[in-house]
Design a protein around this motif. Structure first.
Motif, short mmCIF file in Angstrom:
data_model
loop_
_atom_site.label_atom_id
_atom_site.label_comp_id
_atom_site.label_asym_id
_atom_site.label_seq_id
_atom_site.Cartn_x
_atom_site.Cartn_y
_atom_site.Cartn_z
N ALA A 1 5.86 4.12 -17.20
CA ALA A 1 5.86 3.09 -16.16
C ALA A 1 5.21 3.68 -14.91
CB ALA A 1 7.27 2.63 -15.85
N ALA A 2 4.15 3.04 -14.44
CA ALA A 2 3.39 3.57 -13.31
C ALA A 2 3.48 2.64 -12.11
CB ALA A 2 1.93 3.77 -13.72
N TRP A 3 3.52 3.27 -10.93
CA TRP A 3 3.54 2.51 -9.67
C TRP A 3 2.22 2.70 -8.92
CZ3 TRP A 3 7.78 3.53 -12.30
CH2 TRP A 3 8.85 2.62 -12.24
N GLU A 4 1.91 1.79 -8.03
CA GLU A 4 0.64 1.86 -7.33
C GLU A 4 0.63 3.03 -6.34
OE1 GLU A 4 -0.23 -1.89 -5.55
OE2 GLU A 4 -0.71 -2.84 -7.48
N ARG A 5 -0.57 3.47 -6.05
CA ARG A 5 -0.73 4.60 -5.12
C ARG A 5 -0.02 4.29 -3.79
NH1 ARG A 5 -4.77 8.24 -6.55
NH2 ARG A 5 -6.10 7.56 -8.30
N GLY A 6 0.65 5.28 -3.27
CA GLY A 6 1.39 5.11 -2.03
C GLY A 6 2.83 4.68 -2.24
N GLY A 7 3.14 4.19 -3.43
CA GLY A 7 4.52 3.80 -3.72
C GLY A 7 5.36 5.00 -4.14
N ARG A 8 6.65 4.89 -3.97
CA ARG A 8 7.56 5.98 -4.33
C ARG A 8 8.43 5.56 -5.49
NH1 ARG A 8 10.75 8.40 0.63
NH2 ARG A 8 11.34 9.79 -1.09
N VAL A 9 8.66 6.50 -6.38
CA VAL A 9 9.54 6.25 -7.53
C VAL A 9 10.96 6.63 -7.12
CG1 VAL A 9 10.07 6.85 -9.90
CG2 VAL A 9 7.70 6.68 -9.17
N SER A 10 11.86 5.67 -7.15
CA SER A 10 13.25 5.92 -6.76
C SER A 10 14.06 6.39 -7.96
CB SER A 10 13.87 4.64 -6.20
OG SER A 10 14.05 3.68 -7.24
N PRO A 11 15.22 7.03 -7.71
CA PRO A 11 16.11 7.38 -8.83
C PRO A 11 16.49 6.16 -9.67
CG PRO A 11 16.79 8.51 -6.83
CD PRO A 11 15.73 7.53 -6.42
N GLU A 12 16.62 5.00 -9.04
CA GLU A 12 16.95 3.79 -9.79
C GLU A 12 15.81 3.40 -10.74
OE1 GLU A 12 19.11 0.33 -10.99
OE2 GLU A 12 19.65 2.27 -10.12
N ASP A 13 14.57 3.56 -10.26
CA ASP A 13 13.41 3.29 -11.12
C ASP A 13 13.44 4.21 -12.35
OD1 ASP A 13 12.36 1.37 -9.38
OD2 ASP A 13 11.21 2.87 -8.25
N THR A 14 13.72 5.48 -12.12
CA THR A 14 13.75 6.45 -13.21
C THR A 14 14.83 6.09 -14.22
OG1 THR A 14 13.00 8.17 -11.68
CG2 THR A 14 13.99 8.90 -13.75
N ARG A 15 16.01 5.70 -13.70
CA ARG A 15 17.11 5.33 -14.60
C ARG A 15 16.74 4.11 -15.44
NH1 ARG A 15 20.91 1.68 -15.01
NH2 ARG A 15 20.29 0.65 -13.08
N VAL A 16 16.15 3.09 -14.83
CA VAL A 16 15.81 1.86 -15.55
C VAL A 16 14.78 2.14 -16.64
CG1 VAL A 16 14.72 -0.41 -15.32
CG2 VAL A 16 16.45 0.32 -13.66
N VAL A 17 13.77 2.97 -16.31
CA VAL A 17 12.75 3.29 -17.32
C VAL A 17 13.37 4.06 -18.48
CG1 VAL A 17 10.59 4.53 -17.78
CG2 VAL A 17 10.87 3.25 -15.64
N GLY A 18 14.27 4.99 -18.17
CA GLY A 18 14.94 5.73 -19.23
C GLY A 18 15.76 4.83 -20.14
N GLU A 19 16.48 3.87 -19.54
CA GLU A 19 17.28 2.95 -20.35
C GLU A 19 16.40 2.02 -21.18
OE1 GLU A 19 19.97 0.96 -17.75
OE2 GLU A 19 21.28 2.71 -17.50
N ALA A 20 15.27 1.60 -20.61
CA ALA A 20 14.35 0.75 -21.37
C ALA A 20 13.80 1.51 -22.57
CB ALA A 20 13.21 0.26 -20.48
N ALA A 21 13.45 2.79 -22.38
CA ALA A 21 12.94 3.60 -23.49
C ALA A 21 14.02 3.79 -24.56
CB ALA A 21 12.47 4.96 -22.97
N ALA A 22 15.28 3.94 -24.13
CA ALA A 22 16.37 4.09 -25.10
C ALA A 22 16.55 2.83 -25.93
CB ALA A 22 17.67 4.43 -24.36
N LEU A 23 16.41 1.66 -25.28
CA LEU A 23 16.52 0.40 -26.00
C LEU A 23 15.36 0.22 -26.99
CD1 LEU A 23 17.70 -1.93 -23.12
CD2 LEU A 23 18.99 -1.37 -25.18
N VAL A 24 14.16 0.63 -26.56
CA VAL A 24 13.02 0.58 -27.48
C VAL A 24 13.28 1.48 -28.68
CG1 VAL A 24 10.58 1.14 -27.77
CG2 VAL A 24 11.35 -0.02 -25.69
N GLY A 25 13.78 2.68 -28.42
CA GLY A 25 14.09 3.60 -29.52
C GLY A 25 15.12 3.03 -30.48
N ALA A 26 16.12 2.34 -29.94
CA ALA A 26 17.14 1.74 -30.80
C ALA A 26 16.53 0.67 -31.71
CB ALA A 26 18.25 1.14 -29.95
N GLN A 27 15.61 -0.12 -31.17
CA GLN A 27 14.97 -1.15 -31.97
C GLN A 27 14.06 -0.55 -33.04
OE1 GLN A 27 15.80 -4.42 -31.85
NE2 GLN A 27 17.34 -3.57 -30.49
N VAL A 28 13.36 0.52 -32.70
CA VAL A 28 12.51 1.19 -33.69
C VAL A 28 13.38 1.78 -34.80
CG1 VAL A 28 10.87 3.08 -34.06
CG2 VAL A 28 10.68 1.64 -32.03
#
Length: 348
Positions: free
Chosen positions: A105-132
């Protein structure tokens, strides 16, 4: 996330990734998102899609880091002038402990990745893994069901083919027209039983070929084999594994009629139970002392009972399948219960 699930249940490939990517991007709130296999991008959606897409190397986002760890890249390594992407969160898609891909998951230049963003991406990847992982399990289950069907065909073919051909041969001189009709029934039944690639059929289809099978057996036994079929029309469109009812009928003929001095009566009764359908195959043969064991052994009581039980449970779950009711001298009834509708189980 629910919108991505039907796509990912087909496994992680370019088509499923392309369909899931827009939903995943909306879920995590990123400017752009890439769904990757272990080496390359399978699908890309969002900002930067004019020059990022399938085939891009995963190294664009990993920068030599461990592939099984979630991490934040401060800058996407893109040399295209004007690329809007800046920082990115790279999360492994794991099946068990093994990485089978990545969600970036990429953000536009100048934007900051928050801890919440990191957590949400990690959970989304875990859900994708569960479906696979579920897709892999379903594929393994399908392969097992196909192997069990091949094993069942190997069990029933020698006995049935020999007896059917013998019955046809007995009519060639005495009643040639009857022999021709029986040969047609035999050809149609064997095409269904041994060549059909369909994993599921309607109960109406299965009954059609059960009747062809019984026609051949009645040619062999004549008046010594009595048959009654009474099936509620409401259950005829229920979907069942191919060759699920026929082995129960063949089993009843072999053990209830042949094992009873070559004569007997067999009945098939189908009832509508509301959301479920119940089929009973009953013979008036010698019966057995331990009916429950008939479902646990490949030989003994019969052709394919354990095989049919396994395929029914694979298709519909442990709440469905076979029950054997019997006692010495009282005949045997095999009860098959299936749902009238099961998600994902369709007749071909």
């Amino acid at each position: 996330m629910s919108a991505t699930l039907p796509h990912l249940r087909r496994g992680l490939g370019r088509d499923s990734a392309t369909r899931a990517a827009p939903h995943l991007r909306a879920l995590v709130g990123a400017a752009g998102i890439a769904v990757c296999d272990p080496d390359r991008v399978l699908a890309f959606d969002g900002a930067g899609s004019d020059h990022h897409g399938p085939g891009d190397p995963l190294a664009l986002f990993l920068h030599g880091r461990r592939p099984d760890r979630l991490h934040v890249e401060p800058r996407v390594a893109c040399d295209v002038p004007g690329c809007p992407l800046g920082s990115a969160v790279v999360a492994p898609i794991l099946v068990g402990d093994a990485p089978v891909g990545h969600l970036v998951a990429a953000w536009e230049r100048g934007g900051r990745v928050s801890p919440e963003d990191t957590r949400v991406v990690g959970e989304a990847a875990a859900l994708v893994g569960a479906q696979v992982a579920l897709a892999d399990l379903e594929e393994q289950g399908e392969r097992l069901a196909e192997a069990e069907l091949r094993a069942l065909r190997a069990q029933i073919s020698p006995h049935f083919v020999y007896n059917a051909l013998a019955a046809i041969a007995a009519h060639i001189h005495s009643d040639p027209e009857e022999a021709r009709e029986l040969l047609t029934e035999f050809a149609e039944f064997t095409r269904y039983a041994f060549r059909s690639q369909r994993p599921y059929v309607t109960l109406a289809d299965e009954l059609t070929y059960v009747e062809k099978y019984l026609r051949l057996e009645q040619a062999r036994f004549g008046a010594r084999l009595g048959v009654r079929i009474e099936v509620a029309p409401e259950v005829l469109q229920a979907v069942v594994p191919v060759l699920s009812l026929q082995p129960l009928v063949e089993n009843a003929v072999r053990h209830g009629v042949e094992g009873h001095g070559g004569s007997g009566h067999l009945e098939i009764v189908g009832r509508d139970l509301g959301v479920d359908a119940e089929l009973r195959v009953r013979d008036d043969g010698p019966g057995m002392a331990e009916p429950d064991r008939a479902l646990d052994r490949p030989a003994g009581r019969g052709i394919g009972l354990s095989n049919v039980q396994g395929r029914l449970r694979q298709a519909f779950g442990p709440g469905y399948g076979l029950v054997v009711q019997s006692a010495p001298g009282e005949g045997t009834t095999v009860v098959m219960t299936v749902p009238k509708f099961a998600p994902g189980v369709r007749a071909a």
